[in-house]
Scaffold this motif. Structure first.
Motif, mmCIF file in Angstrom:
data_model
loop_
_atom_site.group_PDB
_atom_site.id
_atom_site.type_symbol
_atom_site.label_atom_id
_atom_site.label_comp_id
_atom_site.label_asym_id
_atom_site.label_seq_id
_atom_site.Cartn_x
_atom_site.Cartn_y
_atom_site.Cartn_z
ATOM 1 N N ALA A 149 30.173 40.650 42.301
ATOM 2 C CA ALA A 149 31.267 40.559 41.340
ATOM 3 C C ALA A 149 30.796 40.024 39.991
ATOM 4 C CB ALA A 149 32.368 39.660 41.896
ATOM 5 N N ILE A 159 34.136 28.508 40.020
ATOM 6 C CA ILE A 159 34.016 27.936 41.369
ATOM 7 C C ILE A 159 32.769 27.070 41.503
ATOM 8 C CG2 ILE A 159 33.941 28.494 43.837
ATOM 9 C CD1 ILE A 159 36.456 29.447 42.494
ATOM 10 N N TRP A 160 31.672 27.571 40.977
ATOM 11 C CA TRP A 160 30.425 26.813 41.064
ATOM 12 C C TRP A 160 30.110 26.205 39.707
ATOM 13 C CZ3 TRP A 160 26.971 30.683 44.268
ATOM 14 C CH2 TRP A 160 27.410 30.661 45.595
ATOM 15 N N ARG A 192 49.392 38.322 44.023
ATOM 16 C CA ARG A 192 49.886 37.928 42.709
ATOM 17 C C ARG A 192 50.478 39.152 42.029
ATOM 18 N NH1 ARG A 192 44.689 35.921 42.266
ATOM 19 N NH2 ARG A 192 44.263 37.697 40.912
ATOM 20 N N ALA A 226 42.752 39.999 37.047
ATOM 21 C CA ALA A 226 42.643 38.610 36.588
ATOM 22 C C ALA A 226 44.025 38.006 36.374
ATOM 23 C CB ALA A 226 41.842 38.560 35.296
ATOM 24 N N GLU A 252 33.012 33.656 45.123
ATOM 25 C CA GLU A 252 32.138 34.157 44.065
ATOM 26 C C GLU A 252 31.832 35.634 44.255
ATOM 27 O OE1 GLU A 252 31.362 32.735 41.464
ATOM 28 O OE2 GLU A 252 30.780 30.660 41.675
ATOM 29 N N ALA A 253 31.734 36.056 45.510
ATOM 30 C CA ALA A 253 31.302 37.426 45.776
ATOM 31 C C ALA A 253 32.431 38.436 45.645
ATOM 32 C CB ALA A 253 30.690 37.516 47.167
ATOM 33 N N CYS A 254 33.684 37.991 45.805
ATOM 34 C CA CYS A 254 34.804 38.944 45.807
ATOM 35 C C CYS A 254 35.041 39.508 44.405
ATOM 36 C CB CYS A 254 36.076 38.279 46.305
ATOM 37 S SG CYS A 254 37.503 39.385 46.169
ATOM 38 N N PRO A 255 34.947 40.823 44.252
ATOM 39 C CA PRO A 255 35.170 41.406 42.922
ATOM 40 C C PRO A 255 36.641 41.632 42.608
ATOM 41 C CG PRO A 255 34.256 43.045 44.421
ATOM 42 C CD PRO A 255 34.506 41.814 45.236
ATOM 43 N N ASP A 272 39.050 38.942 43.055
ATOM 44 C CA ASP A 272 39.681 37.626 42.913
ATOM 45 C C ASP A 272 40.744 37.382 43.987
ATOM 46 O OD1 ASP A 272 40.091 35.170 41.815
ATOM 47 O OD2 ASP A 272 41.359 35.829 40.175
ATOM 48 N N ASN A 306 25.909 38.071 44.606
ATOM 49 C CA ASN A 306 27.307 38.170 44.162
ATOM 50 C C ASN A 306 27.531 39.430 43.337
ATOM 51 O OD1 ASN A 306 28.569 35.647 45.104
ATOM 52 N ND2 ASN A 306 26.933 34.745 43.907
ATOM 53 N N PHE A 320 32.812 37.134 35.894
ATOM 54 C CA PHE A 320 33.336 38.146 36.816
ATOM 55 C C PHE A 320 33.708 39.405 36.043
ATOM 56 C CE2 PHE A 320 34.593 34.416 39.457
ATOM 57 C CZ PHE A 320 33.988 34.809 40.636
ATOM 58 N N GLN A 321 33.480 40.526 36.656
ATOM 59 C CA GLN A 321 33.930 41.783 36.069
ATOM 60 C C GLN A 321 34.981 42.372 37.013
ATOM 61 O OE1 GLN A 321 30.770 44.509 35.285
ATOM 62 N NE2 GLN A 321 32.118 46.124 34.641
ATOM 63 N N TYR A 322 36.224 42.004 36.755
ATOM 64 C CA TYR A 322 37.300 42.476 37.622
ATOM 65 C C TYR A 322 37.855 43.798 37.095
ATOM 66 C CZ TYR A 322 37.568 37.704 39.485
ATOM 67 O OH TYR A 322 37.294 36.510 40.081
ATOM 68 N N GLN A 359 33.272 32.504 35.652
ATOM 69 C CA GLN A 359 33.467 31.922 36.985
ATOM 70 C C GLN A 359 33.616 30.408 36.892
ATOM 71 O OE1 GLN A 359 31.518 30.048 39.273
ATOM 72 N NE2 GLN A 359 29.781 29.616 37.934
ATOM 73 N N MET A 373 32.010 49.976 42.683
ATOM 74 C CA MET A 373 31.308 48.830 43.242
ATOM 75 C C MET A 373 30.869 49.072 44.680
ATOM 76 S SD MET A 373 33.212 45.571 41.555
ATOM 77 C CE MET A 373 34.883 46.127 41.756
#
Lengths: 289, 202
Positions: free
Chosen positions: A142, A8-9, B43, A288, B104-107, B109, A140, A281-283, A6, B192
């Motif tokens: 994600a 963002i932070w 995207r 990604a 941050e919370a969105c799994p 992106d 979070n 993140f685990q997308y 991540q 999720m």
């Protein structure tokens, strides 16, 4: 499955998490010293105001991190109180300010009953601030490394430990009999907290060893980073634990405890930064960019 | 009252990225970002799988999944993120604090920051027609303004290969409902618990 660190932070949020936790813990422990250890009204007033000042310093970093810092007043629009930890955190932080200041005023005017009640509520809010910083990251879904119940516990224990460290630095400079007594209480409490923190870190990393790809990656990143292994674990936890344990049996060794306190404070900051940094993140595969 | 959803047919995606162009023009998203910092509502990523000689390469369109249980909405402190009557996850820009918690919370992106410099560019390129007036977090809206006028979202409207199929999941005769109900199209990351309304044929 795509694993993405991540971005963002970063430092801003880590700085806030550290100073927020430190401020909340200082407020709570300072009031405890005044209410329970007869540290006198000025100790209570000054530590509670110091705690709030530290909290305010932390909040500056949170505001800076907004996309447009000028819109920070919207944070008071806490419509998401039912589900969001930022909204709930706002309530707890405001509670800490309101009751902390009321406590300080009551202590100054020596209104004992009112002071006691305000003090206990302010302590609760102070503890609340320390815990909420962990719950904030915990929400979070994600980022599986953050989405574990161990994180709020780790942050609470670490925040209280840094609060103890700061109070030890203040108390080491005081000469009264009460200060001596409270110093030894805080020292013992800090030894317990650091031991607990080591235990939680151990359990956390053991959990990470066993499972979920993103959690494993986060743990690998931490273990490969000397800031974590040497900086946080060795210098920020184990060394101060040994120093404090040694200082606690030798009554004259306040300077050792002072060194330990500084190490605990640095370690606490490193922990916040490293946990934020190691969020992965685990997308689902393909997401990604 | 509808329950809008989308089916992505990955086999049909040519990777022309007309959807990204159409979306960024209609919604004025930061196509001007020099390094394409990921500031897109939708995207198309290139994916290469396998080892030579068994290599497969395909294009993977992504978008906000408009979850029925959106993690982004459940962390929003101001309830700027909400679900409208048609099941579309939207952001009230006037309420958005810009804390980035939802990103941050969105799994999936699906969110990015619409920053102050993007506002200036938006005004530079679109002048009076600029649609973004304050810094906020941005994401796909299923082109809710187009839906109100009875036209489908710009990405699916422009899709050359009919890879993006938009419709009402509650209408059993719609193409999306048929693809979803027959099990041909499946959501991403259902474990999720987010209950996405965008489905994929892979």
């Amino acid at each position: 499955m795509d694993l993405v660190q991540q971005q963002i932070w970063g430092w801003n949020i880590a700085t806030y998490l550290f100073f927020g936790g430190l401020g909340g813990a200082t407020l709570a422990l300072g009031i405890l010293g005044e209410l329970r250890f007869k540290m006198g009204k000025w100790f209570g007033i000054l530590t509670s105001l110091l705690g709030l000042a530290i909290l305010s310093f932390g909040l500056i970093w949170l505001v800076i991190d907004l996309i447009n810092p000028m819109r920070f007043l919207l944070a008071f629009w806490i419509a998401g109180f039912g589900h969001s930890w930022i909204a709930r955190g706002m309530v707890v932080i405001n509670g800490a300010y309101i009751f902390g200041v009321l406590y300080a005023i009551a202590a100054f005017l020596e209104k004992d009953t009112f002071k006691k009640w305000m003090g206990y509520i302010a302590m609760f809010c102070g503890f609340g601030v320390t815990t909420y910083t962990g719950l904030l990251l915990n929400a979070n879904v994600a980022i599986p490394f953050w989405h574990t119940p161990a994180l709020p516990i780790l942050f609470t224990v670490s925040a209280l430990s840094t609060g103890c460290a700061l109070l030890m630095l203040i108390l080491a400079a005081m000469k009264s009999h009460e200060a001596e007594h409270f110093f030894h209480f805080v020292e013992g409490f800090d030894i317990l907290l650091i031991s607990l923190e080591l235990l939680v870190i151990f359990a956390y990393l053991d959990f990470a060893r066993l499972g979920n790809a993103a959690v494993m990656k986060s743990a690998h990143m931490l273990m490969a980073n000397p800031l974590f292994t040497i900086g946080f674990v060795v210098l920020g936890l184990i060394t101060p634990l040994i120093l404090e344990a040694f200082a606690s049996v030798k009554h004259s060794a306040k300077s050792l405890a002072g060194v330990a306190s500084v190490l605990v404070l640095i370690g606490g900051f490193l922990l916040r930064y490293l946990i934020v940094w190691s969020g992965v993140f685990q997308y689902p595969h393909g997401i990604a960019s | 009252m509808a329950r809008y959803g989308m089916v992505m047919n990955v086999h049909a995606c040519l990777g022309c990225r007309a959807c990204m162009a159409a979306c960024s023009q209609w919604n004025q998203t930061p196509f001007w970002a020099e390094d394409f910092k990921g500031k897109w509502r939708t995207r198309v990523t290139e994916i290469e799988e396998g080892k030579f000689p068994e290599v497969k390469r395909y294009f993977f369109p992504t978008i906000c999944m408009h979850c029925e249980n959106p993690p982004c909405a459940s962390v929003c402190p101001t309830e700027a993120t909400y679900i409208n009557k048609d099941g579309i996850v939207l952001i009230d820009y006037d309420l958005c604090l810009g804390c980035g918690y939802c990103i941050e919370a969105c799994p999936y992106d699906a969110r990015y920051e619409y920053e102050l410099e993007d506002l200036k560019k938006d005004e530079f390129y679109f002048g009076e027609d600029a649609r973004h007036h304050q810094a906020h977090v941005d994401k796909c809206t299923f082109c809710v303004d187009r839906l109100e006028e009875g036209i489908e979202p710009s990405c699916s409207a422009t899709c050359v290969g009919h890879a993006r199929i938009f419709g009402d999941l509650d209408d059993p005769n719609s193409e999306v409902a048929k693809l979803v109900n027959t099990g041909k199209a499946k959501p991403l990351g259902p474990y999720m618990g987010t209950k996405p309304k965008v489905y994929y044929i892979k």
